[in-house]
Design a protein around this motif. Structure first.
Motif, PDB file in Angstrom:
ATOM      1  N   LEU A 181       0.850  -1.184   0.000  1.00 36.00           N
ATOM      2  CA  LEU A 181       0.000   0.000   0.000  1.00 36.00           C
ATOM      3  C   LEU A 181       0.888   1.236   0.000  1.00 36.00           C
ATOM      4  CD1 LEU A 181      -2.718  -0.905   2.672  1.00 36.00           C
ATOM      5  CD2 LEU A 181      -3.138  -0.431   0.270  1.00 36.00           C
ATOM      6  N   GLU A 182       0.398   2.336  -0.553  1.00 34.34           N
ATOM      7  CA  GLU A 182       1.152   3.584  -0.508  1.00 34.34           C
ATOM      8  C   GLU A 182       1.404   4.038   0.923  1.00 34.34           C
ATOM      9  OE1 GLU A 182      -0.573   6.587  -3.013  1.00 34.34           O
ATOM     10  OE2 GLU A 182      -0.308   5.361  -4.813  1.00 34.34           O
ATOM     11  N   SER A 183       0.560   3.572   1.861  1.00 36.13           N
ATOM     12  CA  SER A 183       0.703   3.916   3.277  1.00 36.13           C
ATOM     13  C   SER A 183       1.703   3.001   3.995  1.00 36.13           C
ATOM     14  CB  SER A 183      -0.666   3.894   3.966  1.00 36.13           C
ATOM     15  OG  SER A 183      -1.316   2.647   3.743  1.00 36.13           O
ATOM     16  N   HIS A 184       2.444   2.166   3.234  1.00 38.47           N
ATOM     17  CA  HIS A 184       3.590   1.385   3.723  1.00 38.47           C
ATOM     18  C   HIS A 184       3.249   0.072   4.427  1.00 38.47           C
ATOM     19  CE1 HIS A 184       5.874   4.867   2.503  1.00 38.47           C
ATOM     20  NE2 HIS A 184       5.148   5.614   3.309  1.00 38.47           N
ATOM     21  N   GLU A 185       2.037  -0.449   4.234  1.00 40.09           N
ATOM     22  CA  GLU A 185       1.749  -1.807   4.688  1.00 40.09           C
ATOM     23  C   GLU A 185       2.110  -2.784   3.558  1.00 40.09           C
ATOM     24  OE1 GLU A 185      -0.723   0.984   6.964  1.00 40.09           O
ATOM     25  OE2 GLU A 185      -0.489   0.671   4.808  1.00 40.09           O
ATOM     26  N   TRP A 186       2.485  -4.000   3.942  1.00 40.57           N
ATOM     27  CA  TRP A 186       2.729  -5.051   2.951  1.00 40.57           C
ATOM     28  C   TRP A 186       1.705  -6.163   3.107  1.00 40.57           C
ATOM     29  CZ3 TRP A 186       3.521  -9.720   5.236  1.00 40.57           C
ATOM     30  CH2 TRP A 186       4.161  -9.767   6.493  1.00 40.57           C
ATOM     31  N   ALA A 187       1.520  -6.911   2.015  1.00 40.73           N
ATOM     32  CA  ALA A 187       0.585  -8.034   1.993  1.00 40.73           C
ATOM     33  C   ALA A 187       1.272  -9.228   1.335  1.00 40.73           C
ATOM     34  CB  ALA A 187      -0.663  -7.659   1.201  1.00 40.73           C
ATOM     35  N   HIS A 188       1.198 -10.374   1.994  1.00 39.97           N
ATOM     36  CA  HIS A 188       1.735 -11.608   1.433  1.00 39.97           C
ATOM     37  C   HIS A 188       0.623 -12.653   1.487  1.00 39.97           C
ATOM     38  CE1 HIS A 188       4.035 -15.432   1.416  1.00 39.97           C
ATOM     39  NE2 HIS A 188       4.703 -14.790   0.474  1.00 39.97           N
ATOM     40  N   GLU A 189       0.190 -13.112   0.312  1.00 39.67           N
ATOM     41  CA  GLU A 189      -0.964 -14.011   0.226  1.00 39.67           C
ATOM     42  C   GLU A 189      -0.506 -15.458   0.062  1.00 39.67           C
ATOM     43  OE1 GLU A 189      -3.809 -16.477  -1.876  1.00 39.67           O
ATOM     44  OE2 GLU A 189      -2.370 -15.359  -3.087  1.00 39.67           O
ATOM     45  N   THR A 190      -1.101 -16.353   0.860  1.00 40.89           N
ATOM     46  CA  THR A 190      -0.876 -17.787   0.754  1.00 40.89           C
ATOM     47  C   THR A 190      -2.216 -18.491   0.896  1.00 40.89           C
ATOM     48  OG1 THR A 190       1.283 -17.526   1.834  1.00 40.89           O
ATOM     49  CG2 THR A 190       0.429 -19.763   1.653  1.00 40.89           C
ATOM     50  N   ASN A 191      -2.659 -19.158  -0.166  1.00 41.12           N
ATOM     51  CA  ASN A 191      -3.919 -19.927  -0.141  1.00 41.12           C
ATOM     52  C   ASN A 191      -5.100 -19.096   0.358  1.00 41.12           C
ATOM     53  OD1 ASN A 191      -2.560 -22.239  -1.080  1.00 41.12           O
ATOM     54  ND2 ASN A 191      -1.952 -22.761   1.008  1.00 41.12           N
TER      55      ASN A 191
ATOM     56  N   GLU B  31      -8.163  -1.115   2.319  1.00 41.47           N
ATOM     57  CA  GLU B  31      -7.731   0.260   2.527  1.00 41.47           C
ATOM     58  C   GLU B  31      -8.427   0.971   3.690  1.00 41.47           C
ATOM     59  OE1 GLU B  31      -7.146   2.516  -1.053  1.00 41.47           O
ATOM     60  OE2 GLU B  31      -6.068   0.870  -2.006  1.00 41.47           O
ATOM     61  N   ALA B  32      -9.202   0.217   4.492  1.00 38.88           N
ATOM     62  CA  ALA B  32      -9.805   0.792   5.700  1.00 38.88           C
ATOM     63  C   ALA B  32      -8.820   0.633   6.859  1.00 38.88           C
ATOM     64  CB  ALA B  32     -11.117   0.088   6.026  1.00 38.88           C
ATOM     65  N   GLU B  33      -8.933   1.533   7.823  1.00 39.19           N
ATOM     66  CA  GLU B  33      -8.068   1.490   9.011  1.00 39.19           C
ATOM     67  C   GLU B  33      -8.374   0.232   9.822  1.00 39.19           C
ATOM     68  OE1 GLU B  33      -7.849   3.881  13.150  1.00 39.19           O
ATOM     69  OE2 GLU B  33      -8.231   5.106  11.375  1.00 39.19           O
ATOM     70  N   PHE B  34      -7.313  -0.471  10.245  1.00 35.18           N
ATOM     71  CA  PHE B  34      -7.529  -1.649  11.090  1.00 35.18           C
ATOM     72  C   PHE B  34      -6.844  -1.537  12.447  1.00 35.18           C
ATOM     73  CE2 PHE B  34      -3.636  -3.143   8.848  1.00 35.18           C
ATOM     74  CZ  PHE B  34      -2.857  -3.545   9.927  1.00 35.18           C
ATOM     75  N   GLY B  35      -5.984  -0.553  12.631  1.00 31.66           N
ATOM     76  CA  GLY B  35      -5.283  -0.449  13.903  1.00 31.66           C
ATOM     77  C   GLY B  35      -4.398   0.780  13.945  1.00 31.66           C
ATOM     78  N   VAL B  36      -3.567   0.824  14.991  1.00 33.33           N
ATOM     79  CA  VAL B  36      -2.699   1.978  15.228  1.00 33.33           C
ATOM     80  C   VAL B  36      -1.320   1.459  15.641  1.00 33.33           C
ATOM     81  CG1 VAL B  36      -2.330   4.008  16.696  1.00 33.33           C
ATOM     82  CG2 VAL B  36      -4.646   3.419  15.950  1.00 33.33           C
ATOM     83  N   ILE B  37      -0.283   2.139  15.182  1.00 30.65           N
ATOM     84  CA  ILE B  37       1.074   1.850  15.613  1.00 30.65           C
ATOM     85  C   ILE B  37       1.655   3.123  16.207  1.00 30.65           C
ATOM     86  CG2 ILE B  37       2.063   2.279  13.310  1.00 30.65           C
ATOM     87  CD1 ILE B  37       4.049  -0.058  14.010  1.00 30.65           C
TER      88      ILE B  37
ATOM     89  N   VAL C 205       2.360   8.626  16.015  1.00 27.65           N
ATOM     90  CA  VAL C 205       1.274   7.653  16.052  1.00 27.65           C
ATOM     91  C   VAL C 205       0.706   7.598  14.636  1.00 27.65           C
ATOM     92  CG1 VAL C 205      -0.989   7.079  17.007  1.00 27.65           C
ATOM     93  CG2 VAL C 205       0.746   8.155  18.461  1.00 27.65           C
ATOM     94  N   SER C 206       0.590   6.400  14.082  1.00 31.47           N
ATOM     95  CA  SER C 206       0.114   6.246  12.711  1.00 31.47           C
ATOM     96  C   SER C 206      -0.989   5.205  12.646  1.00 31.47           C
ATOM     97  CB  SER C 206       1.259   5.803  11.792  1.00 31.47           C
ATOM     98  OG  SER C 206       2.271   6.767  11.757  1.00 31.47           O
ATOM     99  N   ASP C 207      -1.954   5.459  11.759  1.00 34.07           N
ATOM    100  CA  ASP C 207      -2.999   4.474  11.490  1.00 34.07           C
ATOM    101  C   ASP C 207      -2.436   3.381  10.602  1.00 34.07           C
ATOM    102  OD1 ASP C 207      -4.911   5.908  12.944  1.00 34.07           O
ATOM    103  OD2 ASP C 207      -5.496   7.089  11.196  1.00 34.07           O
ATOM    104  N   LEU C 208      -3.023   2.191  10.702  1.00 40.36           N
ATOM    105  CA  LEU C 208      -2.659   1.050   9.870  1.00 40.36           C
ATOM    106  C   LEU C 208      -3.838   0.737   8.948  1.00 40.36           C
ATOM    107  CD1 LEU C 208      -1.164  -1.085  12.760  1.00 40.36           C
ATOM    108  CD2 LEU C 208       0.149  -0.048  10.885  1.00 40.36           C
ATOM    109  N   TYR C 209      -3.549   0.392   7.692  1.00 40.30           N
ATOM    110  CA  TYR C 209      -4.590   0.177   6.692  1.00 40.30           C
ATOM    111  C   TYR C 209      -4.513  -1.227   6.105  1.00 40.30           C
ATOM    112  CZ  TYR C 209      -5.104   5.161   7.186  1.00 40.30           C
ATOM    113  OH  TYR C 209      -5.299   6.407   7.722  1.00 40.30           O
ATOM    114  N   ALA C 210      -5.671  -1.820   5.865  1.00 46.59           N
ATOM    115  CA  ALA C 210      -5.760  -3.196   5.378  1.00 46.59           C
ATOM    116  C   ALA C 210      -5.521  -3.266   3.867  1.00 46.59           C
ATOM    117  CB  ALA C 210      -7.137  -3.774   5.711  1.00 46.59           C
ATOM    118  N   PRO C 211      -4.631  -4.157   3.442  1.00 46.32           N
ATOM    119  CA  PRO C 211      -4.388  -4.319   2.014  1.00 46.32           C
ATOM    120  C   PRO C 211      -5.458  -5.151   1.308  1.00 46.32           C
ATOM    121  CG  PRO C 211      -2.909  -5.704   3.261  1.00 46.32           C
ATOM    122  CD  PRO C 211      -3.679  -4.893   4.251  1.00 46.32           C
TER     123      PRO C 211
END
Length: 127
Positions: free
Chosen positions: A12-22, A55-61, A67-73
């Motif tokens: 994501l442009e907001s710096h989250e990564w996604a790794h898909e398995t099955n 791309e919706a917020e799922f948490g905070v770091i 303090v930054s929001d976390l977004y779902a890929p």
């Protein structure tokens, strides 16, 4: 400084990564993001069984600097949360692509990941 950007993930442009398995998508933040944040001191994550939308917020770091929001890929049901982060949030700094992962989503549609940045596109963004 050069940052690790694994080719086997989408970003994501907001710096989250996604790794898909099955159909299950593991999510975390990138090495670049943890470097920008500094020492991570707290991570707030959803509960297993919760649903998220792409791309919706799922948490905070929270770090010593910000303090930054976390977004779902991807959208779907949270099937696993990395509970080790509650006691050891520094795992995000130590190993953002490994032990510092945050959650796993049983994706409604893994094709959603195609809309995310490739490793090369993400590298261009952070250059």
């Amino acid at each position: 400084m050069t940052f690790d950007v694994p080719e086997d993930r989408r970003y994501l442009e907001s710096h989250e990564w996604a790794h898909e398995t099955n159909g299950v998508v593991r999510v975390g933040i990138t090495e670049f993001a943890q470097d920008e944040l500094g020492d991570v001191v707290f991570v707030e994550l959803p509960d297993e069984g919760d649903s998220v939308t792409q791309e919706a917020e799922f948490g905070v770091i929270e770090s010593i600097k910000a303090v930054s929001d976390l977004y779902a890929p991807a959208g779907g049901e949270i099937v696993s949360v990395n509970e080790a982060l509650f006691d050891s949030p520094e795992l995000v700094n130590d190993d953002p692509f490994g032990e510092g992962w945050m959650l796993e989503i049983d994706a409604d549609d893994t094709d959603e990941l195609e809309a995310l940045l490739s490793a090369e596109e993400y590298e261009d963004q952070i250059a």
